[in-house]
Motif scaffolding. Structure first.
Motif, PDB file in Angstrom:
ATOM      1  N   SER A  38       0.842  -1.190   0.000  1.00  0.00           N
ATOM      2  CA  SER A  38       0.000   0.000   0.000  1.00  0.00           C
ATOM      3  C   SER A  38       0.877   1.239   0.000  1.00  0.00           C
ATOM      4  O   SER A  38       1.659   1.457   0.931  1.00  0.00           O
ATOM      5  CB  SER A  38      -0.919   0.012   1.223  1.00  0.00           C
ATOM      6  OG  SER A  38      -1.774  -1.121   1.212  1.00  0.00           O
ATOM      7  N   TYR A  39       0.742   2.038  -1.037  1.00  0.00           N
ATOM      8  CA  TYR A  39       1.544   3.250  -1.204  1.00  0.00           C
ATOM      9  C   TYR A  39       0.844   4.432  -0.547  1.00  0.00           C
ATOM     10  O   TYR A  39      -0.293   4.759  -0.883  1.00  0.00           O
ATOM     11  CB  TYR A  39       1.754   3.526  -2.693  1.00  0.00           C
ATOM     12  CG  TYR A  39       2.466   4.818  -2.988  1.00  0.00           C
ATOM     13  CD1 TYR A  39       3.795   4.999  -2.607  1.00  0.00           C
ATOM     14  CD2 TYR A  39       1.817   5.849  -3.654  1.00  0.00           C
ATOM     15  CE1 TYR A  39       4.458   6.191  -2.876  1.00  0.00           C
ATOM     16  CE2 TYR A  39       2.477   7.040  -3.933  1.00  0.00           C
ATOM     17  CZ  TYR A  39       3.798   7.209  -3.548  1.00  0.00           C
ATOM     18  OH  TYR A  39       4.450   8.380  -3.811  1.00  0.00           O
ATOM     19  N   VAL A  40       1.521   5.064   0.406  1.00  0.00           N
ATOM     20  CA  VAL A  40       0.956   6.224   1.101  1.00  0.00           C
ATOM     21  C   VAL A  40       1.174   7.454   0.222  1.00  0.00           C
ATOM     22  O   VAL A  40       2.302   7.892   0.021  1.00  0.00           O
ATOM     23  CB  VAL A  40       1.610   6.445   2.478  1.00  0.00           C
ATOM     24  CG1 VAL A  40       0.933   7.607   3.202  1.00  0.00           C
ATOM     25  CG2 VAL A  40       1.526   5.173   3.322  1.00  0.00           C
ATOM     26  N   ARG A  41       0.084   7.999  -0.308  1.00  0.00           N
ATOM     27  CA  ARG A  41       0.231   9.153  -1.196  1.00  0.00           C
ATOM     28  C   ARG A  41       0.012  10.480  -0.463  1.00  0.00           C
ATOM     29  O   ARG A  41       0.410  11.528  -0.959  1.00  0.00           O
ATOM     30  CB  ARG A  41      -0.730   9.047  -2.384  1.00  0.00           C
ATOM     31  CG  ARG A  41      -2.214   9.189  -2.040  1.00  0.00           C
ATOM     32  CD  ARG A  41      -3.040   9.375  -3.310  1.00  0.00           C
ATOM     33  NE  ARG A  41      -4.456   9.503  -3.011  1.00  0.00           N
ATOM     34  CZ  ARG A  41      -5.317   8.503  -3.071  1.00  0.00           C
ATOM     35  NH1 ARG A  41      -4.896   7.295  -3.412  1.00  0.00           N
ATOM     36  NH2 ARG A  41      -6.596   8.706  -2.799  1.00  0.00           N
ATOM     37  N   ARG A  42      -0.634  10.421   0.715  1.00  0.00           N
ATOM     38  CA  ARG A  42      -0.877  11.661   1.453  1.00  0.00           C
ATOM     39  C   ARG A  42      -1.076  11.347   2.923  1.00  0.00           C
ATOM     40  O   ARG A  42      -1.583  10.283   3.274  1.00  0.00           O
ATOM     41  CB  ARG A  42      -2.123  12.369   0.915  1.00  0.00           C
ATOM     42  CG  ARG A  42      -2.320  13.787   1.455  1.00  0.00           C
ATOM     43  CD  ARG A  42      -3.646  14.373   0.997  1.00  0.00           C
ATOM     44  NE  ARG A  42      -4.778  13.738   1.680  1.00  0.00           N
ATOM     45  CZ  ARG A  42      -5.222  14.099   2.879  1.00  0.00           C
ATOM     46  NH1 ARG A  42      -4.628  15.066   3.548  1.00  0.00           N
ATOM     47  NH2 ARG A  42      -6.247  13.473   3.425  1.00  0.00           N
ATOM     48  N   GLY A  43      -0.676  12.294   3.803  1.00  0.00           N
ATOM     49  CA  GLY A  43      -0.895  12.135   5.232  1.00  0.00           C
ATOM     50  C   GLY A  43       0.134  11.242   5.893  1.00  0.00           C
ATOM     51  O   GLY A  43       1.201  10.960   5.345  1.00  0.00           O
ATOM     52  N   SER A  44      -0.185  10.775   7.079  1.00  0.00           N
ATOM     53  CA  SER A  44       0.720   9.899   7.815  1.00  0.00           C
ATOM     54  C   SER A  44      -0.083   9.084   8.820  1.00  0.00           C
ATOM     55  O   SER A  44      -1.203   9.440   9.184  1.00  0.00           O
ATOM     56  CB  SER A  44       1.792  10.710   8.550  1.00  0.00           C
ATOM     57  OG  SER A  44       1.212  11.428   9.630  1.00  0.00           O
ATOM     58  N   PHE A  45       0.498   7.972   9.267  1.00  0.00           N
ATOM     59  CA  PHE A  45      -0.100   7.158  10.322  1.00  0.00           C
ATOM     60  C   PHE A  45       0.970   6.250  10.912  1.00  0.00           C
ATOM     61  O   PHE A  45       2.013   6.006  10.300  1.00  0.00           O
ATOM     62  CB  PHE A  45      -1.289   6.338   9.801  1.00  0.00           C
ATOM     63  CG  PHE A  45      -0.950   5.344   8.714  1.00  0.00           C
ATOM     64  CD1 PHE A  45      -0.688   4.012   9.010  1.00  0.00           C
ATOM     65  CD2 PHE A  45      -0.924   5.739   7.375  1.00  0.00           C
ATOM     66  CE1 PHE A  45      -0.399   3.093   8.012  1.00  0.00           C
ATOM     67  CE2 PHE A  45      -0.650   4.829   6.368  1.00  0.00           C
ATOM     68  CZ  PHE A  45      -0.379   3.507   6.685  1.00  0.00           C
ATOM     69  N   GLY A  46       0.705   5.782  12.125  1.00  0.00           N
ATOM     70  CA  GLY A  46       1.582   4.817  12.749  1.00  0.00           C
ATOM     71  C   GLY A  46       1.047   3.410  12.532  1.00  0.00           C
ATOM     72  O   GLY A  46      -0.158   3.220  12.328  1.00  0.00           O
ATOM     73  N   CYS A  47       1.912   2.436  12.545  1.00  0.00           N
ATOM     74  CA  CYS A  47       1.492   1.040  12.391  1.00  0.00           C
ATOM     75  C   CYS A  47       2.281   0.176  13.365  1.00  0.00           C
ATOM     76  O   CYS A  47       3.510   0.242  13.417  1.00  0.00           O
ATOM     77  CB  CYS A  47       1.715   0.565  10.962  1.00  0.00           C
ATOM     78  SG  CYS A  47       1.217  -1.150  10.686  1.00  0.00           S
ATOM     79  N   HIS A  48       1.563  -0.623  14.132  1.00  0.00           N
ATOM     80  CA  HIS A  48       2.179  -1.576  15.058  1.00  0.00           C
ATOM     81  C   HIS A  48       1.855  -2.983  14.574  1.00  0.00           C
ATOM     82  O   HIS A  48       0.691  -3.347  14.420  1.00  0.00           O
ATOM     83  CB  HIS A  48       1.636  -1.368  16.473  1.00  0.00           C
ATOM     84  CG  HIS A  48       1.912   0.008  17.015  1.00  0.00           C
ATOM     85  ND1 HIS A  48       2.995   0.293  17.816  1.00  0.00           N
ATOM     86  CD2 HIS A  48       1.245   1.180  16.858  1.00  0.00           C
ATOM     87  CE1 HIS A  48       2.984   1.576  18.129  1.00  0.00           C
ATOM     88  NE2 HIS A  48       1.930   2.142  17.560  1.00  0.00           N
ATOM     89  N   THR A  49       2.897  -3.772  14.302  1.00  0.00           N
ATOM     90  CA  THR A  49       2.686  -5.135  13.824  1.00  0.00           C
ATOM     91  C   THR A  49       3.913  -5.983  14.126  1.00  0.00           C
ATOM     92  O   THR A  49       5.050  -5.500  14.084  1.00  0.00           O
ATOM     93  CB  THR A  49       2.410  -5.144  12.298  1.00  0.00           C
ATOM     94  OG1 THR A  49       2.162  -6.484  11.861  1.00  0.00           O
ATOM     95  CG2 THR A  49       3.561  -4.558  11.503  1.00  0.00           C
ATOM     96  N   GLN A  50       3.698  -7.226  14.461  1.00  0.00           N
ATOM     97  CA  GLN A  50       4.773  -8.187  14.708  1.00  0.00           C
ATOM     98  C   GLN A  50       5.805  -7.649  15.717  1.00  0.00           C
ATOM     99  O   GLN A  50       7.004  -7.885  15.595  1.00  0.00           O
ATOM    100  CB  GLN A  50       5.480  -8.541  13.398  1.00  0.00           C
ATOM    101  CG  GLN A  50       4.571  -9.116  12.325  1.00  0.00           C
ATOM    102  CD  GLN A  50       3.951 -10.442  12.758  1.00  0.00           C
ATOM    103  OE1 GLN A  50       4.650 -11.383  13.147  1.00  0.00           O
ATOM    104  NE2 GLN A  50       2.629 -10.501  12.705  1.00  0.00           N
ATOM    105  N   GLY A  51       5.303  -6.916  16.726  1.00  0.00           N
ATOM    106  CA  GLY A  51       6.189  -6.417  17.769  1.00  0.00           C
ATOM    107  C   GLY A  51       7.023  -5.217  17.370  1.00  0.00           C
ATOM    108  O   GLY A  51       7.917  -4.807  18.125  1.00  0.00           O
TER     109      GLY A  51
END
Length: 281
Positions: A38-51
């Protein structure tokens, strides 16, 4: 989260995600349904996965592996984010090679070799390019795997039999361009997987299958516009375009004039040609 399906084939599906979550929205656990980039084209976010925890900004890639849980957060940015998301079949992922753990990296930072393909995908989704969105998805997945594996994929070896396959398929596309032809159908005609066919066709003929298909349709449209008095809408549908606006936009990008102006020039309106020649000087 508003989601729009842009393309669906047997090998991949492309979604447009627009998230409006902000710092006050409670995050929740999600599960990847398959392999995805998934290509982030605008904005921002955090992601928590697999520790692990990642901060994704414009140009980053969120990587999905089937069954893995992840949680997205928006505590640092209040206007949400937008992503162009490619979801791949297991068969395509196997064709691309790479190890299982390559798809469990969680995310990729903004890397030029991935960002440029992501932006090209955006251009295709807007209708500003004649490359196929399925072609971009396969190239993006292959480039991601090669980047994580730290390898360079060698150009395909092209035998005399391969050249004949590519030419024979191009001839078939010539006779079938008015029909619904996509990468997978053309690959079946060639007897190859879609990814291998895409690489072989581009290597032998210098254009991707979708680019060739679009140019065949434009060529047929130019002949019809010059020789006949059919409605432009009928011409668009007869040569294989799914809608009039896409035809007009694509024709204008290629010819520098609208289909209507092209017809007038073909009928002897010298002013249109003179203006184009003057602009080129």
């Amino acid at each position: 989260m508003p989601t729009k399906t842009i393309l669906r084939t047997g090998s991949l599906t492309v979604f447009d995600y627009q998230c409006t979550a902000g710092p006050h929205d409670r995050p929740y656990v999600e599960v990847h349904g398959g392999h995805s980039v998934s290509y982030v084209r605008r904005g921002s976010f955090g992601c928590h996965t697999q520790g692990a925890a990642f901060e994704l900004v414009a140009g980053s890639m969120l990587i999905g592996h089937p069954g893995d849980e992840f949680t997205c957060t928006h505590e640092h940015h209040g206007c949400g984010d937008e992503c162009l998301s490619f979801h791949f079949s297991r068969e395509l992922v196997e064709t691309l090679g790479g190890r299982r753990d390559h798809w469990r990296v969680g995310a990729m930072p903004p890397l030029p070799e991935l960002m440029l393909l992501g932006e090209l995908g955006q251009s295709v989704a807007r209708g500003d390019s004649d490359v196929g969105l399925d072609e971009i998805g396969m190239l993006l997945a292959a480039r991601f795997v090669d980047t994580v594996a730290d390898r360079k994929r060698a150009p395909p070896e092209v035998s005399a039999r391969d050249r004949k396959r590519a030419v024979d398929t191009a001839m078939w596309m010539e006779s079938s361009s008015h029909e619904s032809v996509d990468l997978e159908r053309a690959a079946r005609e060639a007897g190859l997987s879609p990814f291998h066919f895409l690489r072989l066709f581009a290597k032998v003929l210098g254009v991707t299958p979708h680019q060739y298909l679009v140019r065949l349709r434009l060529r047929h449209a130019a002949r019809l516009l010059a020789d006949e008095e059919r409605q432009i809408t009928d011409v668009a549908f007869d040569v294989g375009f799914a809608d009039l606006s896409n035809f007009v936009r694509t024709f204008h990008r290629a010819a520098g004039v609208s289909p209507r102006q092209f017809r007038r020039a073909a009928k002897g309106d010298r002013k249109i040609l003179q203006e184009k020649l003057a602009a080129a000087v």
